[in-house]
Write a protein that holds these residues in place. Structure first.
Motif, PDB file in Angstrom:
ATOM      1  N   LEU A  96      -2.501  33.004   4.489  1.00 17.41           N
ATOM      2  CA  LEU A  96      -2.777  31.535   5.111  1.00 17.41           C
ATOM      3  C   LEU A  96      -1.248  30.945   5.435  1.00 17.41           C
ATOM      4  N   ARG A  97      -1.664  30.603   7.191  1.00 18.94           N
ATOM      5  CA  ARG A  97      -0.595  30.049   7.812  1.00 18.94           C
ATOM      6  C   ARG A  97      -1.154  28.651   8.671  1.00 18.94           C
ATOM      7  N   LEU A  98      -0.671  27.842   8.337  1.00 14.39           N
ATOM      8  CA  LEU A  98      -1.209  26.609   8.878  1.00 14.39           C
ATOM      9  C   LEU A  98      -0.711  26.173  10.241  1.00 14.39           C
ATOM     10  N   SER A  99      -1.603  25.581  11.124  1.00 12.07           N
ATOM     11  CA  SER A  99      -0.691  25.183  12.327  1.00 12.07           C
ATOM     12  C   SER A  99      -1.025  23.474  12.679  1.00 12.07           C
ATOM     13  N   GLU A 100      -1.529  22.922  11.610  1.00 11.74           N
ATOM     14  CA  GLU A 100      -1.449  21.708  11.717  1.00 11.74           C
ATOM     15  C   GLU A 100      -1.220  20.845  10.339  1.00 11.74           C
ATOM     16  N   ASN A 101      -0.805  19.700  10.265  1.00 14.74           N
ATOM     17  CA  ASN A 101      -0.846  18.825   8.953  1.00 14.74           C
ATOM     18  C   ASN A 101      -2.177  18.950   8.231  1.00 14.74           C
ATOM     19  N   GLN A 102      -2.127  19.043   6.916  1.00  9.88           N
ATOM     20  CA  GLN A 102      -3.279  19.291   6.031  1.00  9.88           C
ATOM     21  C   GLN A 102      -3.185  17.743   4.885  1.00  9.88           C
ATOM     22  N   PHE A 103      -3.984  16.985   5.063  1.00 11.00           N
ATOM     23  CA  PHE A 103      -3.804  15.849   4.032  1.00 11.00           C
ATOM     24  C   PHE A 103      -4.574  15.954   2.749  1.00 11.00           C
ATOM     25  N   ILE A 104      -4.191  15.681   1.647  1.00 13.08           N
ATOM     26  CA  ILE A 104      -4.828  15.842   0.148  1.00 13.08           C
ATOM     27  C   ILE A 104      -4.726  14.493  -0.334  1.00 13.08           C
ATOM     28  N   LYS A 105      -5.925  13.890  -0.825  1.00 16.82           N
ATOM     29  CA  LYS A 105      -5.690  12.857  -1.614  1.00 16.82           C
ATOM     30  C   LYS A 105      -5.162  13.098  -3.087  1.00 16.82           C
ATOM     31  N   GLU A 106      -4.526  11.971  -3.594  1.00 18.80           N
ATOM     32  CA  GLU A 106      -3.928  12.149  -4.913  1.00 18.80           C
ATOM     33  C   GLU A 106      -4.886  12.571  -5.941  1.00 18.80           C
ATOM     34  N   GLY A 107      -4.665  13.391  -6.750  1.00 16.36           N
ATOM     35  CA  GLY A 107      -5.522  14.145  -7.815  1.00 16.36           C
ATOM     36  C   GLY A 107      -6.776  14.815  -7.261  1.00 16.36           C
ATOM     37  N   GLU A 108      -6.882  15.031  -6.045  1.00 15.10           N
ATOM     38  CA  GLU A 108      -8.055  15.876  -5.443  1.00 15.10           C
ATOM     39  C   GLU A 108      -7.558  17.382  -5.323  1.00 15.10           C
ATOM     40  N   LEU A 109      -8.526  18.137  -5.522  1.00 14.72           N
ATOM     41  CA  LEU A 109      -8.770  19.528  -5.404  1.00 14.72           C
ATOM     42  C   LEU A 109      -9.553  19.872  -4.030  1.00 14.72           C
ATOM     43  N   CYS A 127       0.799  -1.226   0.114  1.00 17.46           N
ATOM     44  CA  CYS A 127       0.053   0.016   0.274  1.00 17.46           C
ATOM     45  C   CYS A 127       0.854   1.181   0.155  1.00 17.46           C
ATOM     46  N   LYS A 128       1.059   1.804  -1.241  1.00 17.30           N
ATOM     47  CA  LYS A 128       1.834   3.160  -1.324  1.00 17.30           C
ATOM     48  C   LYS A 128       1.029   4.282  -0.900  1.00 17.30           C
ATOM     49  N   ASP A 129       1.975   5.356  -0.529  1.00 17.52           N
ATOM     50  CA  ASP A 129       1.165   6.720  -0.295  1.00 17.52           C
ATOM     51  C   ASP A 129       0.506   7.322  -1.582  1.00 17.52           C
ATOM     52  N   ALA A 130      -0.724   7.598  -1.219  1.00 15.62           N
ATOM     53  CA  ALA A 130      -1.514   8.267  -2.451  1.00 15.62           C
ATOM     54  C   ALA A 130      -2.081   9.667  -2.131  1.00 15.62           C
ATOM     55  N   PHE A 131      -1.142  10.624  -1.491  1.00 11.86           N
ATOM     56  CA  PHE A 131      -1.846  11.724  -0.661  1.00 11.86           C
ATOM     57  C   PHE A 131      -0.479  12.683  -0.655  1.00 11.86           C
ATOM     58  N   CYS A 132      -0.670  13.719  -0.661  1.00 14.92           N
ATOM     59  CA  CYS A 132       0.225  14.864  -0.282  1.00 14.92           C
ATOM     60  C   CYS A 132      -0.016  15.387   1.414  1.00 14.92           C
ATOM     61  N   VAL A 133       1.024  16.222   1.933  1.00 14.31           N
ATOM     62  CA  VAL A 133       0.877  16.730   3.114  1.00 14.31           C
ATOM     63  C   VAL A 133       1.498  18.065   2.979  1.00 14.31           C
ATOM     64  N   MET A 134       0.588  19.051   3.796  1.00 12.63           N
ATOM     65  CA  MET A 134       1.093  20.412   3.939  1.00 12.63           C
ATOM     66  C   MET A 134       1.433  20.522   5.331  1.00 12.63           C
ATOM     67  N   VAL A 135       2.498  20.827   5.581  1.00 12.84           N
ATOM     68  CA  VAL A 135       3.029  20.802   6.824  1.00 12.84           C
ATOM     69  C   VAL A 135       2.738  22.170   7.658  1.00 12.84           C
ATOM     70  N   PRO A 136       2.768  22.293   8.835  1.00  8.20           N
ATOM     71  CA  PRO A 136       2.465  23.700   9.541  1.00  8.20           C
ATOM     72  C   PRO A 136       3.561  24.808   8.928  1.00  8.20           C
ATOM     73  N   GLY A 137       3.004  25.992   8.770  1.00 10.27           N
ATOM     74  CA  GLY A 137       3.886  26.955   8.130  1.00 10.27           C
ATOM     75  C   GLY A 137       3.176  27.897   7.408  1.00 10.27           C
ATOM     76  N   TYR A 138       4.022  28.739   6.857  1.00 15.16           N
ATOM     77  CA  TYR A 138       3.394  29.962   6.274  1.00 15.16           C
ATOM     78  C   TYR A 138       3.546  29.642   4.829  1.00 15.16           C
ATOM     79  N   TYR A 139       2.285  29.901   3.973  1.00  8.00           N
ATOM     80  CA  TYR A 139       2.319  29.305   2.497  1.00  8.00           C
ATOM     81  C   TYR A 139       2.124  30.382   1.584  1.00  8.00           C
ATOM     82  N   THR A 140       1.197  31.377   2.100  1.00  6.17           N
ATOM     83  CA  THR A 140       0.779  32.325   0.984  1.00  6.17           C
ATOM     84  C   THR A 140       0.353  33.600   1.873  1.00  6.17           C
ATOM     85  N   TYR A 141       0.159  34.920   1.418  1.00  3.83           N
ATOM     86  CA  TYR A 141      -0.467  36.204   2.344  1.00  3.83           C
ATOM     87  C   TYR A 141      -1.877  35.609   2.779  1.00  3.83           C
TER      88      TYR A 141
END
Length: 411
Positions: A345-358, A329-343
């Protein structure tokens, strides 16, 4: 004269019936502002159904342009009410909850925040909804969290104790196994098992306890030729077992063993022989995968959400006591780790996004969010844009993130 006595007797015998009829209270006429009802009376009897409708720019407090309400022991089943036609009714949110309005409806521009139940998370990270012109914009939904585990694995000859049946288990949930009478737990240090990042930790097994004279032993599985099941032969005296190894030759133990005389059939073919799965003992463990079909001759695996399966779905048992190749079972997702991304938007916890998902992640301003896409385990996201006309092409792509996805998940 006789009829009077009969009536008196009935009153004596059935006082409860008369009391029940008189106890049901009548309902007063509703104070309906902005609407009308029929028929118009001062009071209405128990079980009476009232029909009402509303004037222009108003609507009933329930679905439809007209509505009914029933008198139930002095109270209307719902209070007849006409509300602003731009107001919203309470939404239905599966696996989530929110603060309900005291008067049963929400004025235009009202904003509600949804809290998902344990084991669920907001889809696309949207947690709020706004009432606009009689409808809710971007109504949030609660879906199973990537960190949530499905039912714990079935351990043969064991039950789960101190835990009722659940379909989903939140992260850090623990379940305890207990072997049935006549079986002993192997790997007691693995009991209880724990749900970690959507996967159960390794689980214990239950081995049969046998008594031979004054000696007690534990049968660890049922390997061919072990005397514990599928691979044993009911020979008398010294036990001699011959097993096809799947490598073009056979092995034997004990004197006088003849080729093909017992056990599993030997063969000169290089292909291993399939046998019932019970003869291979403990099932193989597929990280981030679960058994979905248990057949006499095979196990069928599938991967948890956010993972993709590589390799065979079916796993079989061979006559040398080994399992066939298991899937990965291979990873099929992305993770946005806590931090600054754009004006904005600053994340305080991991955000999980499925492969191919918007996915849409809220910014610090109301009605603004960032569009995030996961492609080939690479994250691409936009600047903060207005949510109600949010489209990928309308928002400028400001950053691409290459993240070591697997290393960010707690195994």
């Amino acid at each position: 004269m006789c009829s009077r006595y009969v009536g008196f007797i009935l009153l004596v015998w059935f006082p409860g019936a008369l009391h029940a009829q008189s106890a049901a209270r009548h309902c007063p006429a509703p104070a309906l502002v902005g609407g009308y009802f029929v028929p118009v009376k001062e009071t209405y009897s128990h079980d009476f159904q009232l029909t009402y409708a509303c004037e222009n720019t108003y609507k009933p407090a329930v679905e439809g342009w007209w509505a009914t309400s029933v008198c139930q022991d002095g109270t209307w089943s719902h209070t007849p009410q006409c509300i602003d036609e731009k107001g919203c009714f309470p939404p239905t949110i599966a696996n989530g909850k929110y603060t309900h309005a005291s008067d049963g409806w929400y004025e235009e521009e009202s904003v509600i925040r949804i809290t998902c139940d344990k084991g669920y998370e907001h889809k696309n990270n949207l947690a709020t909804a706004k009432c606009a012109n009689g409808t809710w914009s971007s109504l949030p939904t609660c879906e199973q969290s990537i960190k949530t585990c499905s039912m714990p694995p079935k351990v043969p000859h064991a039950v789960i104790v101190h835990q009722g049946y659940l379909e989903l288990f939140p992260e850090d949930s623990k379940v305890h196994y207990e072997c049935k009478d006549g079986y002993r737990m192997e790997g007691s240090d693995k009991n209880p098992i724990v749900c970690l990042a959507g996967t159960w930790t390794e689980y214990p097994t239950c081995s049969k306890v046998t008594v031979r004279g004054d000696h007690t032993s534990t049968e660890r599985g049922t390997q061919p030729g072990s005397g514990g099941g599928g691979g044993s032969r009911p020979d008398s005296g010294h036990v001699s077992v011959e097993v096809g190894t799947g490598r073009g030759h056979s092995t034997s133990s004990g004197p006088g063993t003849q080729p093909g005389s017992g056990g599993y059939p030997s063969t000169s073919d290089t292909r291993p022989i399939m046998i019932p799965i019970k003869d291979c003992g403990t099932w193989p463990l597929v990280p981030n995968g679960v058994v979905v079909v248990q057949d006499r001759m095979f196990l069928k695996f599938t991967c948890n959400a956010f993972y993709t399966q590589v390799g065979p779905e079916d796993v079989v048992c061979y006559n040398d006591g080994s399992w066939s190749q298991i899937p990965i079972c291979k990873d099929a997702f992305c993770v946005m780790v806590p931090g600054y991304y754009t004006y904005g938007l600053r994340l305080s916890e991991n955000q999980f996004i499925k492969e191919g998902e918007l996915t849409y992640i809220p910014c610090e301003w109301n009605d603004y969010s960032v569009a995030v896409r996961c492609t080939d385990r690479r994250i691409t996201h936009t600047s903060c844009c207005r949510s109600y006309d949010h489209q990928w092409k309308r928002c400028s792509i400001v950053r691409e993130n290459f993240l070591p996805v697997g290393s960010l998940i707690k195994k």
